[in-house]
Design a protein around this motif. Structure first.
Motif, PDB file in Angstrom:
ATOM      1  N   THR A 249       0.999  -0.959  -0.405  1.00 61.51           N
ATOM      2  CA  THR A 249       0.400   0.266  -0.032  1.00 61.51           C
ATOM      3  C   THR A 249       0.832   0.779  -0.284  1.00 61.51           C
ATOM      4  N   PHE A 250       0.451   2.438  -0.401  1.00 64.68           N
ATOM      5  CA  PHE A 250       1.401   3.955  -1.338  1.00 64.68           C
ATOM      6  C   PHE A 250       0.364   4.735  -1.078  1.00 64.68           C
ATOM      7  N   PRO A 251       0.268   4.980  -0.183  1.00 69.81           N
ATOM      8  CA  PRO A 251      -0.611   6.621   0.321  1.00 69.81           C
ATOM      9  C   PRO A 251       0.465   7.339  -0.030  1.00 69.81           C
ATOM     10  N   MET A 252       0.047   8.680  -0.616  1.00 66.76           N
ATOM     11  CA  MET A 252       0.654   9.660  -1.349  1.00 66.76           C
ATOM     12  C   MET A 252      -0.156  10.610  -0.617  1.00 66.76           C
ATOM     13  N   ILE A 253       0.020  11.547   0.103  1.00 67.79           N
ATOM     14  CA  ILE A 253       0.011  13.164   0.913  1.00 67.79           C
ATOM     15  C   ILE A 253       0.565  14.452   0.582  1.00 67.79           C
ATOM     16  N   SER A 254       0.314  14.906   0.091  1.00 69.16           N
ATOM     17  CA  SER A 254       0.996  16.166  -1.221  1.00 69.16           C
ATOM     18  C   SER A 254       3.052  16.132  -1.052  1.00 69.16           C
ATOM     19  N   GLY A 255       2.760  15.096  -2.060  1.00 68.88           N
ATOM     20  CA  GLY A 255       3.973  14.888  -2.459  1.00 68.88           C
ATOM     21  C   GLY A 255       4.448  13.874  -2.117  1.00 68.88           C
ATOM     22  N   TYR A 256       4.720  13.586  -0.117  1.00 67.08           N
ATOM     23  CA  TYR A 256       4.891  12.654   0.450  1.00 67.08           C
ATOM     24  C   TYR A 256       4.250  10.741   0.467  1.00 67.08           C
ATOM     25  N   TYR A 257       5.589  10.631   0.131  1.00 67.78           N
ATOM     26  CA  TYR A 257       5.495   9.127   0.405  1.00 67.78           C
ATOM     27  C   TYR A 257       5.317   7.865   1.787  1.00 67.78           C
ATOM     28  N   THR A 258       4.642   7.019   1.674  1.00 71.80           N
ATOM     29  CA  THR A 258       4.533   6.167   2.411  1.00 71.80           C
ATOM     30  C   THR A 258       4.241   4.704   1.811  1.00 71.80           C
ATOM     31  N   ALA A 259       4.981   3.850   2.482  1.00 71.09           N
ATOM     32  CA  ALA A 259       3.887   2.586   2.073  1.00 71.09           C
ATOM     33  C   ALA A 259       4.204   1.355   3.087  1.00 71.09           C
ATOM     34  N   LEU A 260       3.841   0.385   3.044  1.00 73.30           N
ATOM     35  CA  LEU A 260       3.514  -0.887   3.650  1.00 73.30           C
ATOM     36  C   LEU A 260       3.611  -2.208   3.165  1.00 73.30           C
ATOM     37  N   GLU A 261       4.392  -2.691   3.324  1.00 67.55           N
ATOM     38  CA  GLU A 261       4.291  -4.290   1.896  1.00 67.55           C
ATOM     39  C   GLU A 261       4.580  -5.028   3.282  1.00 67.55           C
ATOM     40  N   ARG A 262       3.762  -6.334   2.864  1.00 66.35           N
ATOM     41  CA  ARG A 262       4.108  -8.062   3.800  1.00 66.35           C
ATOM     42  C   ARG A 262       3.563  -9.170   3.230  1.00 66.35           C
ATOM     43  N   THR A 263       4.685 -10.281   3.676  1.00 64.59           N
ATOM     44  CA  THR A 263       3.463 -11.484   2.773  1.00 64.59           C
ATOM     45  C   THR A 263       2.683 -12.318   3.850  1.00 64.59           C
ATOM     46  N   LEU A 264       1.829 -12.461   2.639  1.00 66.02           N
ATOM     47  CA  LEU A 264       0.137 -13.292   3.341  1.00 66.02           C
ATOM     48  C   LEU A 264       0.264 -14.705   2.639  1.00 66.02           C
ATOM     49  N   PHE A 265      -0.415 -15.343   2.477  1.00 66.41           N
ATOM     50  CA  PHE A 265      -0.696 -16.318   2.105  1.00 66.41           C
ATOM     51  C   PHE A 265      -2.183 -16.809   2.487  1.00 66.41           C
ATOM     52  N   VAL A 266      -3.371 -18.008   0.970  1.00 64.27           N
ATOM     53  CA  VAL A 266      -4.779 -17.724   1.488  1.00 64.27           C
ATOM     54  C   VAL A 266      -5.141 -19.000   1.671  1.00 64.27           C
ATOM     55  N   GLY A 267      -5.284 -19.058   3.307  1.00 72.42           N
ATOM     56  CA  GLY A 267      -5.784 -20.113   3.935  1.00 72.42           C
ATOM     57  C   GLY A 267      -5.109 -20.880   4.315  1.00 72.42           C
ATOM     58  N   GLU A 268      -3.684 -21.398   3.574  1.00 70.31           N
ATOM     59  CA  GLU A 268      -3.021 -21.677   3.881  1.00 70.31           C
ATOM     60  C   GLU A 268      -1.147 -22.366   3.281  1.00 70.31           C
ATOM     61  N   VAL A 269      -0.238 -22.348   4.511  1.00 68.90           N
ATOM     62  CA  VAL A 269       0.865 -21.819   4.412  1.00 68.90           C
ATOM     63  C   VAL A 269       2.054 -23.065   3.779  1.00 68.90           C
ATOM     64  N   ASP A 270       2.735 -23.518   3.113  1.00 67.66           N
ATOM     65  CA  ASP A 270       3.351 -25.125   3.059  1.00 67.66           C
ATOM     66  C   ASP A 270       3.736 -24.985   3.762  1.00 67.66           C
ATOM     67  N   ALA A 271       5.222 -25.921   4.005  1.00 70.65           N
ATOM     68  CA  ALA A 271       6.182 -25.784   5.250  1.00 70.65           C
ATOM     69  C   ALA A 271       7.117 -25.401   4.243  1.00 70.65           C
ATOM     70  N   ALA A 272       7.626 -25.859   3.261  1.00 72.57           N
ATOM     71  CA  ALA A 272       8.619 -25.100   2.645  1.00 72.57           C
ATOM     72  C   ALA A 272       8.499 -23.569   2.614  1.00 72.57           C
ATOM     73  N   SER A 273       7.560 -23.657   2.234  1.00 76.02           N
ATOM     74  CA  SER A 273       7.209 -21.460   1.701  1.00 76.02           C
ATOM     75  C   SER A 273       7.415 -21.069   3.604  1.00 76.02           C
ATOM     76  N   LEU A 274       6.255 -21.589   4.160  1.00 77.84           N
ATOM     77  CA  LEU A 274       6.755 -21.188   5.835  1.00 77.84           C
ATOM     78  C   LEU A 274       8.221 -21.281   5.919  1.00 77.84           C
ATOM     79  N   ALA A 275       8.938 -21.948   5.542  1.00 74.49           N
ATOM     80  CA  ALA A 275      10.650 -22.133   6.254  1.00 74.49           C
ATOM     81  C   ALA A 275      10.999 -20.306   5.636  1.00 74.49           C
ATOM     82  N   ILE A 276      10.759 -20.362   3.861  1.00 67.89           N
ATOM     83  CA  ILE A 276      11.499 -19.832   3.648  1.00 67.89           C
ATOM     84  C   ILE A 276      10.799 -17.659   4.001  1.00 67.89           C
ATOM     85  N   TRP A 277       9.502 -17.696   4.708  1.00 68.49           N
ATOM     86  CA  TRP A 277       8.760 -17.360   5.054  1.00 68.49           C
ATOM     87  C   TRP A 277       9.368 -16.402   6.180  1.00 68.49           C
ATOM     88  N   GLU A 278      10.125 -17.780   7.228  1.00 72.13           N
ATOM     89  CA  GLU A 278      10.070 -17.252   8.915  1.00 72.13           C
ATOM     90  C   GLU A 278      11.520 -16.721   8.433  1.00 72.13           C
TER      91      GLU A 278
END
Length: 401
Positions: A249-278
């Motif tokens: 997400t990237f709100p812009m306020i009077s030319g000023y940039y901020t950001a939020l970035e996150r990893t998510l999974f839909v419903g479930e996460v497999d073991a290999a993905s969980l290890a990389i994520w952690e």
């Protein structure tokens, strides 16, 4: 035939600026100190970020030229006639409107402030060859001095008023993040989720800043293979159970940039993905602990590299680990002197604002395939840092839908 002007002043309405007049006066005082140290008599800015930083006016060029001229006594934005009085209302100081009746009226308006034969400061990293040639022809400068790097250094050190706005922007980004999280479920398209986050942020910006201009807020919401790059645009791909997701997400306020970035999974996460994520979350937390006064950007980068290499993950890193915040966006501006990369030796100081955002991309077809990225914004304080991002990271909160 009526004689038409080359430029004029069209001032109507009251000035409405992102910051108090004292904030702009302080910025200009800093700029004039830079100019005096380099013997510059007039600074001619052409970039969106410096025009906005010193005047408050964020222009929309649409194929036209805009600028800001600063001398020892004047601060004048230069705008096209198509915008009428809006640049005046959003500028600290004076504003001159140039007409398109004759080619070159933009430079004639600038020359009315600078005069001929002066020592001119300019931005070498923004000015095209054609524009620089026009500057030489129309202003006939005694000398040109590149002040882009010095103005960038000034912008890297935030005032209390800037910190307040950036803090508000981070809170708005969180609002967008929660709206996105609530929209995630199998079968929903990336574009639908992205619109929910953008709409929530724009409403929140309007609530917090009722006198602002609203523009440029956006979301990149990626799923599956589309998560492999940090800046991949939104598509109409439908989400599936088990998908890796990247919320941005990237709100812009009077030319000023901020950001939020996150990893998510839909419903479930497999073991290999969980290890990389952690592992990436661990790198994120380690990196944030390193962002303290006196730390050198290149040293922080080397330490996180070592952290990932020890886990046999460094080969999956895709870019530097963080960057500055302020007057910047995806299509203008960058404070390149404050980035967490091997080739940046800037030392962190109180008042700087920087992100921590490690990203690992595992190739398609490999276990745990996809792009993993977390992103928090931190204020460098006298004795450490303050994380102003509130939305949680990691598997406990972000396996959703």
């Amino acid at each position: 035939m009526t004689e038409r002007p080359q430029f004029y002043r069209f001032h109507q309405g009251a000035e409405v600026l992102p910051f108090a007049a004292a904030e702009y006066a302080a910025r200009l005082a800093g700029l004039r100190a830079i100019m005096a140290s380099k013997g510059v008599e007039a600074a001619v800015f052409t970039s969106m970020h410096n025009v906005a930083y010193y005047s408050g006016f964020l222009y929309c060029s649409f194929g036209r030229q805009y600028g800001l001229v600063v001398t020892a006594t004047e601060c004048v934005t230069i705008s096209a006639g198509i915008d009428a009085g809006q640049p005046w209302r959003r500028s600290y100081g004076d504003n001159i409107t140039y007409t398109d009746w004759q080619r070159g009226n933009y430079w004639r308006a600038i020359r009315s402030v600078t005069g001929l034969g002066k020592v001119i400061g300019y931005e070498a990293d923004h000015m095209t060859v054609a524009v620089r040639m026009a500057l030489r022809d129309d202003l006939q400068p005694a000398r040109l001095v590149d002040i882009a790097a010095l103005t960038m250094t000034q912008r890297m050190h935030k005032s209390p008023a800037e910190l307040d706005l950036i803090r508000a922007g981070a809170a708005v980004a969180d609002v967008g993040g929660y709206a996105i999280r609530d929209s995630i479920k199998p079968g929903v398209r990336e574009i639908d989720v992205a619109m929910a986050g953008r709409d929530a942020m724009e409403l929140e910006i309007a609530r917090r800043f009722p006198d602002a201009e609203y523009r440029d807020t956006w979301v990149w919401f990626q799923s599956g293979i589309n998560t492999d790059g940090a800046h991949n645009p939104v598509t109409s791909r439908a989400l599936m159970r088990g998908d890796i997701l990247s919320l941005n997400t990237f709100p812009m306020i009077s030319g000023y940039y901020t950001a939020l970035e996150r990893t998510l999974f839909v419903g479930e996460v497999d073991a290999a993905s969980l290890a990389i994520w952690e592992a990436n979350v661990a790198a994120h937390e380690y990196g944030m602990s390193l962002l303290v006064p006196g730390a050198k950007c290149s040293d922080v980068t080397a330490q996180i590299n070592d952290f990932l290499e020890a886990r046999d993950l460094l080969q999956y890193r895709t870019f530097g680990y963080g960057h500055s915040f302020g007057v910047l966006s995806h299509y203008y501006g960058r404070e390149a002197g404050l980035e967490l990369r091997e080739d940046i030796d800037t030392v962190l100081e109180p008042g700087m604002v920087i992100s921590m955002e490690p990203m690992l991309t595992i190739p398609d077809g490999a276990p745990g395939a996809g792009g993993y990225r977390e992103h928090d914004i931190l204020f460098i304080t006298d004795d450490g840092n303050e994380d102003i991002t509130g939305y949680p990271y990691g598997p406990a909160f972000n396996v959703v839908g």
